[in-house]
Design an enzyme around this catalytic site. Structure first.
Site, PDB file in Angstrom:
ATOM      1  N   GLY A 237     -60.120   9.333  47.512  1.00 61.05           N
ATOM      2  CA  GLY A 237     -60.745  10.625  47.271  1.00 61.05           C
ATOM      3  C   GLY A 237     -61.555  10.622  45.997  1.00 61.05           C
ATOM      4  O   GLY A 237     -61.674   9.606  45.299  1.00 61.05           O
ATOM      5  N   GLY A 239     -62.726  13.433  42.639  1.00 61.10           N
ATOM      6  CA  GLY A 239     -62.549  14.732  42.005  1.00 61.10           C
ATOM      7  C   GLY A 239     -63.390  14.855  40.760  1.00 61.10           C
ATOM      8  O   GLY A 239     -64.316  14.074  40.524  1.00 61.10           O
ATOM      9  N   PHE A 241     -62.554  14.243  37.756  1.00 60.53           N
ATOM     10  CA  PHE A 241     -62.311  13.201  36.762  1.00 60.53           C
ATOM     11  C   PHE A 241     -62.816  11.836  37.210  1.00 60.53           C
ATOM     12  O   PHE A 241     -63.003  10.948  36.395  1.00 60.53           O
ATOM     13  CB  PHE A 241     -60.809  13.104  36.462  1.00 60.53           C
ATOM     14  CG  PHE A 241     -60.171  14.429  36.208  1.00 60.53           C
ATOM     15  CD1 PHE A 241     -60.523  15.168  35.099  1.00 60.53           C
ATOM     16  CD2 PHE A 241     -59.242  14.945  37.087  1.00 60.53           C
ATOM     17  CE1 PHE A 241     -59.944  16.401  34.859  1.00 60.53           C
ATOM     18  CE2 PHE A 241     -58.662  16.178  36.856  1.00 60.53           C
ATOM     19  CZ  PHE A 241     -59.014  16.914  35.741  1.00 60.53           C
ATOM     20  N   GLY A 242     -63.004  11.654  38.492  1.00 55.93           N
ATOM     21  CA  GLY A 242     -63.441  10.356  38.982  1.00 55.93           C
ATOM     22  C   GLY A 242     -62.948  10.093  40.386  1.00 55.93           C
ATOM     23  O   GLY A 242     -62.498  10.998  41.090  1.00 55.93           O
ATOM     24  N   GLU A 243     -63.032   8.838  40.777  1.00 55.62           N
ATOM     25  CA  GLU A 243     -62.602   8.434  42.113  1.00 55.62           C
ATOM     26  C   GLU A 243     -61.159   7.948  42.073  1.00 55.62           C
ATOM     27  O   GLU A 243     -60.714   7.390  41.069  1.00 55.62           O
ATOM     28  CB  GLU A 243     -63.509   7.316  42.632  1.00 55.62           C
ATOM     29  CG  GLU A 243     -64.967   7.715  42.731  1.00 55.62           C
ATOM     30  CD  GLU A 243     -65.868   6.529  43.020  1.00 55.62           C
ATOM     31  OE1 GLU A 243     -67.017   6.755  43.434  1.00 55.62           O
ATOM     32  OE2 GLU A 243     -65.426   5.374  42.824  1.00 55.62           O
ATOM     33  N   VAL A 244     -60.458   8.134  43.178  1.00 55.67           N
ATOM     34  CA  VAL A 244     -59.088   7.646  43.310  1.00 55.67           C
ATOM     35  C   VAL A 244     -59.059   6.603  44.416  1.00 55.67           C
ATOM     36  O   VAL A 244     -59.528   6.858  45.530  1.00 55.67           O
ATOM     37  CB  VAL A 244     -58.103   8.785  43.624  1.00 55.67           C
ATOM     38  CG1 VAL A 244     -56.683   8.238  43.715  1.00 55.67           C
ATOM     39  CG2 VAL A 244     -58.180   9.873  42.561  1.00 55.67           C
ATOM     40  N   ASP A 350     -55.287  22.331  35.405  1.00 61.66           N
ATOM     41  CA  ASP A 350     -55.944  22.184  36.710  1.00 61.66           C
ATOM     42  C   ASP A 350     -54.905  22.099  37.823  1.00 61.66           C
ATOM     43  O   ASP A 350     -54.976  21.239  38.688  1.00 61.66           O
ATOM     44  CB  ASP A 350     -56.845  20.947  36.704  1.00 61.66           C
ATOM     45  CG  ASP A 350     -57.769  20.900  37.915  1.00 61.66           C
ATOM     46  OD1 ASP A 350     -57.998  21.956  38.533  1.00 61.66           O
ATOM     47  OD2 ASP A 350     -58.241  19.803  38.260  1.00 61.66           O
TER      48      ASP A 350
END
Length: 488
Positions: A237, A239, A241-244, A350
């Site tokens: 995914g 978001g 903050f970045g990619e997971v 968050d």
């Protein structure tokens, strides 16, 4: 026995001459001695297999069966002069000096690392480095060390601090494996050599008072790991903050790897925030495994939760099939994790179903706590982008950037709404601006069809306009557990 050994092992004549000097009586055997007619005697090659002498360590006890063999005990240090035929001909360096044959199966080569437990032995230190160490605090005159010799392969050197300079002495090895600084003074090992010169330091004109103290290495952060230890696999995914990514640590351990978007993050504050994450431990918080912050991109490596985030999971066929008890279970678990963060005075900033991860057995854990604080100010703004989580954010935080445990409580109320609508987006059909306007006018999300009335009461308490009037997470945890017990 003597003629047989002299004939078969002629190259050891110097040793046989010591055992049977000229004119001595021949050995006619003793009870239990080796019989050359029935027992095999090792045949050593005429040329050594490798450069000798070499150091060996006895792995097992061995009892000599004849005069040509050497009894050893486990841990004895040996200097091998010859090797072959399954035996070594060695001189014992520890205990009573003597020499003889020892089965190769009972010994192992001893590298200089065998000395590494000695405080005076510095493996891998050069002459120049030895000088720097000895002349650096806290070392004083009389400090000394033994190091591998740079000019003699397999040899050693003694370095001693004498006031403002360092003196170096070569430790030589005799043909029989003995060590010496001065000819005529032989020692079976380095420890015995040092013991002698500590007491007779005037022979080298410099006292040996204490082993060199190594300089303290910079404390290594055990959490910090190189990027090379991690391999990215499937993208899970993306978001704020970045990619997971799903990945592997050292090729075997499945992990989740968050690849930070440096363009959106205040990386100067990242180290401080990560220090906070390292100190948090709770079964309802996602567990931090490692960090790669030595270069870009920054990795935050955590445990992998197989079912993904709660918001997406609730929308799957498996999630939509869940009834009230497991939904209440999700609410209770998140409240437990947030209650712990509240005790630790950590503000999430968050909290939403997308930042709660689900594993097998429907265990869920809170993730991404504290990272929102690292978002750049122009990114974390209600007017900057429709992607910003304004719909989960308390009005005082969305309007004035005032974040607290009580603003997290507001977000928890929205998360409860997500749980009981099976992951639906709150305030559906409204923009961020419209959402804030409606909230300021007193509008609150309606009760979901699957939500018990007593849970909706808790939601409304979470959405009180005054932060001080909202319940604590500890209170929410207890009330939700009580409701859960009524709906087993």
């Amino acid at each position: 026995m003597e003629p047989f050994l002299r004939r078969r092992l002629a190259f050891l004549s110097f040793f046989w001459d010591k055992i049977w000097p000229a004119g001595g009586e021949p050995d006619h055997g003793t009870p239990g001695s080796l019989d050359p007619n029935t027992d095999p005697v090792p045949t050593l090659p005429a040329e050594p297999c490798s450069p000798f002498p070499q150091l060996f360590l006895a792995l097992y006890d061995f009892t000599a069966r004849c005069g040509g063999e050497l009894s050893v005990r486990r841990g004895d240090r040996l200097c091998a002069l010859e090797e072959g035929g399954g035996y070594i001909f060695a001189r014992r360096l520890s205990g009573q000096p003597s020499a003889g044959l020892v089965p190769i199966t009972h010994v192992a080569k001893a590298s200089p690392e065998t000395l590494s437990d000695q405080p005076w032995y510095f493996s891998g230190v050069s002459r120049t480095q030895a000088q720097q160490l000895l002349l650096s605090p806290p070392n004083e005159p009389g400090a000394f060390l033994i190091r591998p010799s740079e000019s003699s392969l397999g040899g050693y050197s003694l370095s001693v601090r004498a006031q403002a300079k360092v003196c170096h002495y070569r430790v030589s090895m005799a043909a029989d494996g003995s060590l010496y600084l001065q000819k005529g003074r032989l020692f079976p090992g380095l420890e015995e050599l040092l013991t002698y010169y500590k007491a007779n330091w005037k022979l080298i004109q410099n006292p040996l008072l204490q082993p060199c103290m190594p300089q303290k290495a910079p404390r290594q952060d055990v959490w910090e790991r190189p990027h090379s230890e991690f391999a990215l696999g499937r993208k899970l995914g993306e978001g704020y903050f970045g990619e997971v990514w799903e990945g592997l640590w050292l090729g075997s351990l499945p992990v989740a790897i968050k690849v930070i978007k440096s363009a959106n993050m205040k990386l100067t504050d990242l180290a401080k925030e990560i220090q906070t994450l390292k100190g948090l431990r709770h079964e309802r918080l996602i567990r931090l495994h490692a960090v790669c912050s030595g270069g870009e991109p920054v990795y935050i490596v955590t445990e992998l939760m197989r079912k993904g985030n709660l918001q997406a999971f609730l929308g799957t066929p498996e999630g939509r099939a869940l009834r009230l008890p497991p939904l209440l279970g999700f609410a209770c678990q998140v409240a437990e994790g947030m209650s712990y963060l509240e005790e630790q005075r950590v503000v999430h900033r968050d909290l939403a179903a997308r930042n709660v991860l689900v594993d097998d057995g429907l265990a869920c854990k809170v993730a991404d706590f504290g990272l929102a604080r690292l978002l750049k100010d122009d990114i974390y703004s209600p007017s900057s982008s429709s992607k910003i989580p304004v719909k989960w954010t308390a009005p005082e935080a969305a309007n004035y950037r005032v974040f607290s445990q009580k603003s997290d409580v507001w977000s928890f109320g929205v998360l409860l709404h997500e749980v009981f609508t099976y992951g639906q987006c709150p305030y559906e059909g409204m923009t961020n601006h419209e959402t804030l306007q409606q909230i300021m006018r007193g509008y609150r999300l309606p009760r979901p069809a699957a939500c018990p009335a007593e849970v909706y009461v808790l939601m409304l308490e979470c959405w009180r306009s005054s932060p001080e009037e909202r319940p604590s997470f500890a209170t929410l945890r207890e009330k939700l557990h009580a409701i859960h017990r009524c709906h087993p």
